[in-house]
Design a protein around this motif. Structure first.
Motif, PDB file in Angstrom:
ATOM      1  N   PRO A 187      63.573  35.608  42.343  1.00 26.83           N
ATOM      2  CA  PRO A 187      63.673  36.557  43.358  1.00 26.83           C
ATOM      3  C   PRO A 187      63.616  36.007  44.673  1.00 26.83           C
ATOM      4  O   PRO A 187      63.240  34.801  45.038  1.00 26.83           O
ATOM      5  CB  PRO A 187      62.673  37.396  42.941  1.00 26.83           C
ATOM      6  CG  PRO A 187      61.490  36.514  42.506  1.00 26.83           C
ATOM      7  CD  PRO A 187      62.070  35.435  41.737  1.00 26.83           C
ATOM      8  N   GLU A 188      63.933  36.664  45.573  1.00 23.59           N
ATOM      9  CA  GLU A 188      63.425  36.455  46.947  1.00 23.59           C
ATOM     10  C   GLU A 188      61.950  36.614  47.406  1.00 23.59           C
ATOM     11  O   GLU A 188      61.487  37.649  47.145  1.00 23.59           O
ATOM     12  CB  GLU A 188      64.293  37.407  47.878  1.00 23.59           C
ATOM     13  CG  GLU A 188      64.343  37.210  49.389  1.00 23.59           C
ATOM     14  CD  GLU A 188      64.584  35.737  49.869  1.00 23.59           C
ATOM     15  OE1 GLU A 188      63.611  35.059  50.377  1.00 23.59           O
ATOM     16  OE2 GLU A 188      65.578  35.219  49.527  1.00 23.59           O
ATOM     17  N   THR A 189      61.411  35.577  48.103  1.00 24.56           N
ATOM     18  CA  THR A 189      60.195  35.606  48.346  1.00 24.56           C
ATOM     19  C   THR A 189      60.047  35.802  49.871  1.00 24.56           C
ATOM     20  O   THR A 189      58.901  36.127  50.385  1.00 24.56           O
ATOM     21  CB  THR A 189      59.685  34.196  48.151  1.00 24.56           C
ATOM     22  OG1 THR A 189      60.208  33.003  48.878  1.00 24.56           O
ATOM     23  CG2 THR A 189      59.651  34.014  46.562  1.00 24.56           C
ATOM     24  N   ASN A 190      60.907  35.594  50.593  1.00 18.66           N
ATOM     25  CA  ASN A 190      60.762  35.893  52.094  1.00 18.66           C
ATOM     26  C   ASN A 190      60.830  37.246  52.330  1.00 18.66           C
ATOM     27  O   ASN A 190      61.646  38.059  52.191  1.00 18.66           O
ATOM     28  CB  ASN A 190      62.057  35.178  53.013  1.00 18.66           C
ATOM     29  CG  ASN A 190      62.008  35.328  54.507  1.00 18.66           C
ATOM     30  OD1 ASN A 190      60.899  35.885  55.031  1.00 18.66           O
ATOM     31  ND2 ASN A 190      62.685  35.002  55.138  1.00 18.66           N
ATOM     32  N   LYS A 191      59.578  38.111  52.938  1.00 22.08           N
ATOM     33  CA  LYS A 191      59.628  39.402  53.037  1.00 22.08           C
ATOM     34  C   LYS A 191      59.733  39.812  54.519  1.00 22.08           C
ATOM     35  O   LYS A 191      59.559  41.004  54.795  1.00 22.08           O
ATOM     36  CB  LYS A 191      57.974  39.921  52.549  1.00 22.08           C
ATOM     37  CG  LYS A 191      57.917  39.416  51.259  1.00 22.08           C
ATOM     38  CD  LYS A 191      58.852  40.232  50.191  1.00 22.08           C
ATOM     39  CE  LYS A 191      58.704  39.630  48.687  1.00 22.08           C
ATOM     40  NZ  LYS A 191      59.926  40.362  47.799  1.00 22.08           N
ATOM     41  N   LYS A 192      59.802  38.673  55.336  1.00 17.51           N
ATOM     42  CA  LYS A 192      59.701  38.931  56.978  1.00 17.51           C
ATOM     43  C   LYS A 192      60.889  38.148  57.379  1.00 17.51           C
ATOM     44  O   LYS A 192      60.935  37.161  57.982  1.00 17.51           O
ATOM     45  CB  LYS A 192      58.582  38.436  57.456  1.00 17.51           C
ATOM     46  CG  LYS A 192      57.117  38.924  56.969  1.00 17.51           C
ATOM     47  CD  LYS A 192      55.909  38.329  57.745  1.00 17.51           C
ATOM     48  CE  LYS A 192      54.696  39.191  57.297  1.00 17.51           C
ATOM     49  NZ  LYS A 192      53.466  38.610  57.881  1.00 17.51           N
TER      50      LYS A 192
END
Length: 396
Positions: A187-192
């Motif tokens: 999944p995508e881990t970058n939340k910012k």
């Protein structure tokens, strides 16, 4: 339950760890074959060594690019682009018909491998912080050290039974499997997410690069890692061409060096809890300077001693694995919210520096252990100066 497991931090981090050896494996798996590539492509030692030097240069440039775009388009997309490029360029290496094509393919292979080299750090920062981040960095360093252990041994046997090209085919398969893992499970881990802005990237890079903790940590990592590259670049020609040993023998010698690196990374997990990082960095840097100087004198007395080569290489490998978690934690501490950019700047400084120095080293015609001792002494000097810069001459 399965959905929860596949989206857990541990599973995501396991995918990253699977891909971490890519950059090192791309160097070490064919290192036993370097003397045979000289004969197979009718070229010179220095040109074959350039396949490593230019790989390191593109590995550095690529990390800057991936680190910058991963903050804006995400870690998953950036990693998939990189691993796809790595897979295609590995196939190009396999089909190379001359040294120029191989060097060019290796350059693009480095650009592809740069994705995991930089994003392994960025994803670690996305998932963890504090002591947990230092432990995750230690695991990254530990797995990164698996490649120098396994790859040369595998490469030696692949060369023995299938020729030097077979190693690049194995890398292509590794890259293809990695692409599947990214597509299916990561999944995508970058939340910012940060909006891509070239001026912002340059401004942020300037802020990062002028930070003494970042620059000092990066240069120390680069130079201690260069100690590993010295063995990869120079030892195959000494061990195989001058001492008359086989590529499989060299592979097992590289296995020893890799094992020592892993030992250093493993012991750092315990040292993190019990010792001050500044004192550890200071002490190990001074030791490497002393070891490099001593090796120069000893190499004149024993110019063809494999024991001197292995002892010195092992000490540098241990130091590289041991210092890595201390330095990564120090490097990222002031910049937790821009991990991608920190990783990008680390990559371009560290690997570009290593690539340039390795080009200089490749100019040395290897006739004995003396030339290798000069390279290790240079590593020790730069490591010490980097430490002094980082601490602003505060240690007496």
């Amino acid at each position: 339950m399965n959905k929860i497991f596949f989206n857990s931090n541990k599973f995501i981090f396991a995918i990253i760890l699977f891909m971490v050896p890519v950059s090192q494996a791309s160097i070490d798996i064919y290192s036993p074959s370097m003397p045979h590539i000289v004969n197979g492509l009718n070229t010179t030692e220095s040109k074959v060594q350039l396949t490593i030097s230019l790989f390191l240069l593109s590995l550095g440039v690529g990390q800057y690019l991936y680190g910058a775009i991963s903050d804006s388009i995400g870690r998953k997309k950036s990693l998939l682009i990189g691993m796809f490029l790595f897979t295609i360029s590995s196939l190009a290496c396999y089909y190379s018909t001359n040294i120029e094509i191989l060097i060019l393919a290796r350059f693009f292979q480095g650009l592809g491998a740069a994705s995991i080299a930089v994003l392994s750090k960025a994803v670690s920062v996305d998932l963890y912080d504090g002591i947990a981040l230092m432990k995750a960095s230690a695991w990254v360093g530990l797995i990164w050290g698996v490649a120098p252990i396994v790859a040369p041994v595998i490469g030696g046997y692949l060369d023995e039974f299938g020729g030097w090209r077979l190693s690049f085919l194995v890398l292509a398969i590794y890259g293809f499997i990695s692409c599947l893992f990214i597509i299916l499970f990561m999944p995508e881990t970058n939340k910012k997410f940060q909006k891509f802005n070239f001026n912002y990237i340059l401004k942020t890079s300037f802020i990062i690069l002028k930070n003494k903790d970042f620059m000092g940590s990066t240069l120390i990592i680069a130079t201690t890692n260069l100690g590993l590259f010295v063995f990869t670049l120079m030892a195959p020609f000494l061990i195989q061409n001058i001492l008359g040993k086989s590529q499989i023998f060299f592979g097992y010698m590289a296995l020893v060096i890799g094992s020592i690196y892993i030992l250093g990374a493993f012991l750092s997990n315990y040292a993190i809890r019990n010792f001050e990082s500044d004192k550890i960095i200071n002490l190990v840097s001074k030791m490497l300077l002393l070891i490099g100087i001593i090796m120069v004198f000893v190499s004149f007395l024993f110019p063809k001693s494999i024991w001197v080569l292995m002892l010195t290489s092992s000490l540098f490998a241990f130091s590289s694995g041991f210092l890595y978690p201390f330095l990564v934690g120090r490097m990222f501490a002031p910049f937790q919210n821009i991990a991608g950019m920190v990783s990008a700047n680390y990559g371009i400084v560290s690997y570009t520096f290593s690539g340039i120095i390795s080009i200089v080293i490749s100019c040395l015609k290897i006739t004995s252990l003396i030339e290798i001792s000069y390279a290790y002494c240079l590593v020790g000097i730069i490591t010490y100066l980097s430490m002094r810069f980082m601490f602003k001459f505060s240690f007496k």
